[in-house]
Structure formats: C-alpha cells, structure tokens
Scaffold this motif. Sequence first.
Motif: not given
Length: 90
Positions: A12-13, A17-23, A28-32
């Motif tokens: 999330i951080r 920080e990189t694109i200015g939007l929260a996922p 998040i589900m796909q990432h983890v």
Amino acid sequence: MTALEQQVLSFIRDRIETIGLAPTIEEIMQHVGAKSKSSVARIVDGLTKQKLLIRERFRPRGLKLPELPNLDAVPTHALRAALARRGEGA
C-alpha cells in the motif's frame, strides 16, 4: 505485526508513494496471493485498528497513510532543559 500484514502495508505504501493512489482490495489480494477479498479486508481492518492505515469506507481506493506530526512545530525547550540538567544537551 505479521509478515502478511507487513507485506500488505508495504505494498500500500509503495503504491501511494509511486503512483499517488492506494491499491484496491482486489489488487492487494493479487499482490499477496490471497484467495479472497474478505481475508485482505480483515488484514486492512487490523492495520486500521493499529492506526497504521486510515480507511475511507465505501471508496474503492479509500486507503490512506496517517499523517506524521510536524516535529518542527513541537516545542523542544523542556526537552533541551532536561537534557542539559542530565549533562547530555548542548
């Protein structure tokens, strides 16, 4: 904090920080590699209860990082005096 909570918070951080939007919860589900949105939502709720995240309900990207206080605005004269009394301050 569990390893999974740390992984979610870091993701999330990084996104904020990189694109200015929260996922989204789904991103998040796909990432983890979680199997359901509800399991990710529980982790996010836990991070919110720990005050590591702010969640705006009913918004797809409603996750925010809490703002850190501006430490420059904190008066330090009492701290400096206490350190000086202990021989640790300048």
